[in-house]
Design a protein around this motif. Structure first.
Motif, PDB file in Angstrom:
ATOM      1  N   GLN A 192       6.534  -5.737  -0.993  1.00 34.33           N
ATOM      2  CA  GLN A 192       5.594  -5.966   0.073  1.00 34.33           C
ATOM      3  C   GLN A 192       5.299  -4.686   0.832  1.00 34.33           C
ATOM      4  OE1 GLN A 192       7.002  -8.992   2.667  1.00 34.33           O
ATOM      5  NE2 GLN A 192       6.522  -7.905   4.478  1.00 34.33           N
ATOM      6  N   TYR A 193       6.276  -3.836   1.007  1.00 38.98           N
ATOM      7  CA  TYR A 193       6.050  -2.640   1.810  1.00 38.98           C
ATOM      8  C   TYR A 193       5.618  -1.450   0.983  1.00 38.98           C
ATOM      9  CZ  TYR A 193       8.296  -5.563   5.215  1.00 38.98           C
ATOM     10  OH  TYR A 193       8.588  -6.600   6.035  1.00 38.98           O
ATOM     11  N   PHE A 251       2.848  -0.381  -9.042  1.00 40.47           N
ATOM     12  CA  PHE A 251       2.598  -1.418 -10.034  1.00 40.47           C
ATOM     13  C   PHE A 251       3.878  -1.638 -10.831  1.00 40.47           C
ATOM     14  CE2 PHE A 251       1.511  -2.620 -14.396  1.00 40.47           C
ATOM     15  CZ  PHE A 251       0.855  -3.807 -14.150  1.00 40.47           C
ATOM     16  N   CYS A 252       4.294  -2.885 -10.956  1.00 44.97           N
ATOM     17  CA  CYS A 252       5.522  -3.216 -11.674  1.00 44.97           C
ATOM     18  C   CYS A 252       5.174  -4.120 -12.852  1.00 44.97           C
ATOM     19  CB  CYS A 252       6.514  -3.898 -10.736  1.00 44.97           C
ATOM     20  SG  CYS A 252       8.071  -4.296 -11.521  1.00 44.97           S
ATOM     21  N   GLU A 253       5.267  -3.592 -14.054  1.00 44.94           N
ATOM     22  CA  GLU A 253       4.916  -4.362 -15.252  1.00 44.94           C
ATOM     23  C   GLU A 253       5.783  -5.604 -15.414  1.00 44.94           C
ATOM     24  OE1 GLU A 253       4.139  -2.385 -18.913  1.00 44.94           O
ATOM     25  OE2 GLU A 253       3.429  -0.576 -17.886  1.00 44.94           O
ATOM     26  N   GLU A 254       7.040  -5.531 -14.989  1.00 43.02           N
ATOM     27  CA  GLU A 254       7.941  -6.688 -15.106  1.00 43.02           C
ATOM     28  C   GLU A 254       7.428  -7.878 -14.302  1.00 43.02           C
ATOM     29  OE1 GLU A 254      12.542  -8.036 -14.263  1.00 43.02           O
ATOM     30  OE2 GLU A 254      11.956  -5.985 -13.864  1.00 43.02           O
ATOM     31  N   ILE A 255       6.899  -7.599 -13.136  1.00 43.13           N
ATOM     32  CA  ILE A 255       6.361  -8.680 -12.311  1.00 43.13           C
ATOM     33  C   ILE A 255       5.151  -9.305 -12.993  1.00 43.13           C
ATOM     34  CG2 ILE A 255       5.203  -9.225 -10.121  1.00 43.13           C
ATOM     35  CD1 ILE A 255       7.046  -7.126  -8.821  1.00 43.13           C
ATOM     36  N   LEU A 256       4.263  -8.464 -13.510  1.00 42.58           N
ATOM     37  CA  LEU A 256       3.091  -8.977 -14.213  1.00 42.58           C
ATOM     38  C   LEU A 256       3.499  -9.779 -15.447  1.00 42.58           C
ATOM     39  CD1 LEU A 256       0.020  -9.106 -14.498  1.00 42.58           C
ATOM     40  CD2 LEU A 256       0.164  -6.986 -15.830  1.00 42.58           C
TER      41      LEU A 256
END
Length: 85
Positions: free
Chosen positions: A1-2, A7-12
């Motif tokens: 959030q901060y 960009f985090c590919e794992e989250i996508l």
């Protein structure tokens, strides 16, 4: 959030699993505590733990009594409540 520009590919790659974990927690939170009966709207920060479970980091009423952070309740209340026109 901060760190908004990372960009985090794992989250996508796991977005559906994360969304499911958050929805499951939300349903349990609303059903077990009946918090939705007290607050018509709220702001919730969720975190996904390494095991894939979701947790609530912070829960606040969506109201003037809470800090709007980057927004101003007086100036932007309509935008926050109804979205862009």
């Amino acid at each position: 959030q901060y760190i908004h520009d990372v960009f985090c590919e794992e989250i996508l790659a796991n977005q559906e699993a994360h969304a499911h974990a958050i929805q499951k927690l939300w349903n349990e939170l609303v059903l077990k505590t009946k918090i939705a009966e007290k607050y018509a709207a709220m702001v919730v920060d969720f975190a996904i733990m390494p095991n894939g479970d979701a947790i609530v980091v912070e829960l606040n009423p969506f109201d003037d009594s809470t800090d709007a952070c980057l927004f101003n309740w007086t100036i932007q209340k309509t935008l926050l409540n109804k979205g862009p026109e």
